[in-house]
Enzyme design. Structure first.
Site, PDB file in Angstrom:
ATOM      1  N   SER A  15       0.847  -1.187   0.000  1.00 34.82           N
ATOM      2  CA  SER A  15       0.000   0.000   0.000  1.00 34.82           C
ATOM      3  C   SER A  15       0.880   1.233   0.000  1.00 34.82           C
ATOM      4  O   SER A  15       2.106   1.136   0.012  1.00 34.82           O
ATOM      5  CB  SER A  15      -0.888  -0.001   1.244  1.00 34.82           C
ATOM      6  OG  SER A  15      -0.109   0.358   2.370  1.00 34.82           O
ATOM      7  N   LYS A  16       0.223   2.389   0.001  1.00 35.06           N
ATOM      8  CA  LYS A  16       0.954   3.666  -0.053  1.00 35.06           C
ATOM      9  C   LYS A  16       1.987   3.785   1.062  1.00 35.06           C
ATOM     10  O   LYS A  16       2.992   4.457   0.903  1.00 35.06           O
ATOM     11  CB  LYS A  16      -0.034   4.823   0.060  1.00 35.06           C
ATOM     12  CG  LYS A  16      -0.799   5.057  -1.222  1.00 35.06           C
ATOM     13  CD  LYS A  16      -1.319   6.488  -1.259  1.00 35.06           C
ATOM     14  CE  LYS A  16      -2.226   6.698  -2.463  1.00 35.06           C
ATOM     15  NZ  LYS A  16      -3.635   6.582  -2.121  1.00 35.06           N
ATOM     16  N   ARG A  17       1.691   3.147   2.191  1.00 35.36           N
ATOM     17  CA  ARG A  17       2.639   3.209   3.301  1.00 35.36           C
ATOM     18  C   ARG A  17       4.028   2.749   2.876  1.00 35.36           C
ATOM     19  O   ARG A  17       5.027   3.125   3.462  1.00 35.36           O
ATOM     20  CB  ARG A  17       2.182   2.287   4.449  1.00 35.36           C
ATOM     21  CG  ARG A  17       1.116   2.844   5.335  1.00 35.36           C
ATOM     22  CD  ARG A  17       0.775   1.861   6.420  1.00 35.36           C
ATOM     23  NE  ARG A  17       0.309   0.577   5.881  1.00 35.36           N
ATOM     24  CZ  ARG A  17       0.940  -0.566   6.024  1.00 35.36           C
ATOM     25  NH1 ARG A  17       2.065  -0.621   6.701  1.00 35.36           N
ATOM     26  NH2 ARG A  17       0.444  -1.672   5.500  1.00 35.36           N
ATOM     27  N   HIS A  18       4.076   1.892   1.872  1.00 28.88           N
ATOM     28  CA  HIS A  18       5.357   1.347   1.440  1.00 28.88           C
ATOM     29  C   HIS A  18       6.058   2.234   0.413  1.00 28.88           C
ATOM     30  O   HIS A  18       7.077   1.845  -0.135  1.00 28.88           O
ATOM     31  CB  HIS A  18       5.157  -0.059   0.857  1.00 28.88           C
ATOM     32  CG  HIS A  18       4.616  -1.045   1.854  1.00 28.88           C
ATOM     33  ND1 HIS A  18       3.326  -1.495   1.814  1.00 28.88           N
ATOM     34  CD2 HIS A  18       5.207  -1.637   2.913  1.00 28.88           C
ATOM     35  CE1 HIS A  18       3.137  -2.356   2.818  1.00 28.88           C
ATOM     36  NE2 HIS A  18       4.255  -2.439   3.495  1.00 28.88           N
ATOM     37  N   GLY A  19       5.513   3.424   0.130  1.00 29.85           N
ATOM     38  CA  GLY A  19       6.138   4.301  -0.867  1.00 29.85           C
ATOM     39  C   GLY A  19       5.347   4.281  -2.155  1.00 29.85           C
ATOM     40  O   GLY A  19       4.159   3.951  -2.156  1.00 29.85           O
TER      41      GLY A  19
END
Ligand code: GLU
Length: 496
Positions: A253-257
């Site tokens: 997800s976006k949390r991973h960049g």
């Protein structure tokens, strides 16, 4: 076997993400490998969340990756329209067919009633399933609901007996207990179809032979199979591909960049590298080969080598791979691909003459080995194009303000001004002579010059850098650096 027809069916509610792109790629590769047809269908029935901008972004990202579809938006085809929002009549027609066959019914339950059903089920420890109370409404009851102004949904009359087998090309035989199902909604009260219904009607009418999609849809498949069977449609082959996880093994997800393909494109990832990398998310040919051209992927791809296990997205590997592809480009190709970027950074004007073109190519030649993405070129090459050098403070204090640096720079300056033919080959001896005279390390001579002309202590070979910069600019920067050192020394005297 009939001609292979596969489809990628994104919902236009955002950008094309890595997971969607990988699904699109596997469909594309499967179609090309089997000389089949790759259909693109836009599933835009969620009116509140679907946007044209998202459709555009998805099409653009597909084009960037070179995943050309054979039928779909902007292409047309015999089984269109390819936007679900333009196929509402078809969904209505098949919903009515199910109604008339007794395999669907109108349900007038209000959201409050449905909520109550769920709560009661939860209280009794049952699954929160619809209890089928509208399955057998009398005409009187129906009229009364209509009189109250209730708008019905249409529910599929599910078969709760026995099991449904999903014979998955990747996951094998997966058996679902039909008593897990409920009478799920196929047409909402606003007349729009639900995903599980529209997808079946479209896949059947578009003659899709293989449904290749994310594993998150596996649990939807028994519902879909029941609809195929109720309508007498041939059931396609299913292939559910594994999820993609971040390095922490939670769903990517976006949390991973960066996860959207557009973002990778902007950051200077080559389409070839993206395609190669995405192909390896859940698929492998053998233990050794990692670099595959698209032609090779088409030739070698098979669903039998797709893993059941989730794939982990590894940015470092993608960056490495991108570097491999950047180094493989010819200088001319690299130039063609990076010129728009140099323009967008304001490093070169819109019109590039032959002299500037030669300079840009020289810059690319010395940096091609050193960058992982095309966007890295901005930082790595700015000092070749901008008048002002941006000094890296650490490098300045470590190298320029070191004892002896000013002496080296001021004695090299006249030598550089005097070199007859100011080329890389002729510059080298100047530095060697300075080193021999001082009996120091070559780096002690080179580093002050490097920081003076680039602002940093890492750059391509100094002779290359000096030659590309040209004598006037290089010497001016050495003078500027000397002035900087002097002003600091004076400052220290005053402070002291
Ligand atoms: N629109 C669905 C999605 O984006 C398609 C799923 C499918 O391929 O059936 O998840």
């Amino acid at each position: 076997m009939n001609q292979v027809r596969v489809r990628f069916a994104p919902s236009p509610t955002g950008y094309l993400h890595v997971g969607g792109a990988r699904t699109a790629l596997f469909n594309y590769l499967y179609a090309k490998h089997h000389h089949g047809v790759f259909v693109l269908r836009i599933e835009d029935t969620d009116l509140a969340r679907s946007t044209e901008a998202s459709t555009r972004a998805i099409l653009d990202s597909m084009a960037y990756l070179g995943l050309d579809w054979d039928e779909g938006p902007e292409k047309g085809g015999d089984y269109g329209p390819y936007f679900q929002s333009q196929r509402l009549e078809l969904y209505k027609e098949y919903a009515e067919k199910l109604l008339s066959m007794g395999r669907a019914y109108e349900c007038y339950c209000t959201p409050e009633e449905l909520d109550q059903i769920r709560q009661e089920a939860a209280a009794q420890g049952r699954d929160p399933k619809y209890d089928g109370r509208c399955r057998n409404l009398t005409d009187t009851q129906r009229r009364e609901f209509v009189r109250q102004g209730r708008k019905p949904v249409i529910r599929f009359k599910a078969d709760f007996e026995g099991t449904t087998l999903v014979d998955d090309l990747i996951r094998g035989q997966v058996i679902f207990d039909n008593n897990q199902l409920d009478d799920f909604v196929i047409i909402k009260s606003d007349g729009m179809p639900t995903y599980n219904f529209a997808v079946v009607i479209d896949d059947a009418l578009m003659r899709i032979t293989h449904v290749i999609r994310g594993e998150d849809h596996l649990s939807n498949t028994p519902k879909q199979i029941q609809i195929y069977q109720a309508l007498g449609f041939a059931v396609p082959q299913f292939a559910h591909i594994p999820m993609i996880l971040g390095p922490d093994r939670t769903r990517l997800s976006k949390r991973h960049g960066a996860t959207s393909v557009g973002q990778f494109q902007e950051e200077g990832y080559l389409a070839e590298a993206m395609v190669n990398y995405l192909a390896l998310l859940g698929w492998a040919y053998d233990d050794s080969q990692t670099i595959f051209s698209k032609t090779e992927l088409i030739e070698k791809f098979s669903l039998s080598k797709v893993s059941k296990n989730p794939a982990v997205f590894d940015l470092a590997k993608l960056q490495w791979m991108n570097g491999v592809y950047i180094r493989e480009l010819s200088l001319d190709e690299l130039y063609q691909r990076t010129l728009p970027l140099f323009k967008s950074w304001g490093f070169v004007p819109q019109e590039v003459g032959s002299e500037l073109e030669a300079k840009v190519k020289s810059v690319l030649r010395v940096l091609q080995e050193r960058v992982k993405t095309l966007a890295d070129l901005k930082e790595a090459s700015c000092y070749f194009f901008q008048d002002e050098v941006r000094y890296d403070e650490k490098a300045v204090s470590k190298v320029l303000f070191k004892e002896g640096a000013a002496e080296i720079l001021s004695s090299l300056l006249p030598e550089l001004l005097a070199v007859k033919d100011y080329t890389q080959e002729n510059l080298e001896p100047v530095f060697h002579k300075a080193q021999e005279q001082r009996q120091c390390k070559l780096a002690d001579v080179i580093q002050p010059v490097r920081v003076a002309v680039t602002g940093t202590n890492v750059s391509p070979g100094i002779y290359d850098v000096l030659a590309i910069l040209g004598r006037a600019r290089a010497c001016q920067r050495i003078k500027d650096a000397l002035a900087l050192i002097k002003s600091r020394q004076e400052g220290q005297v005053h402070d002291g």
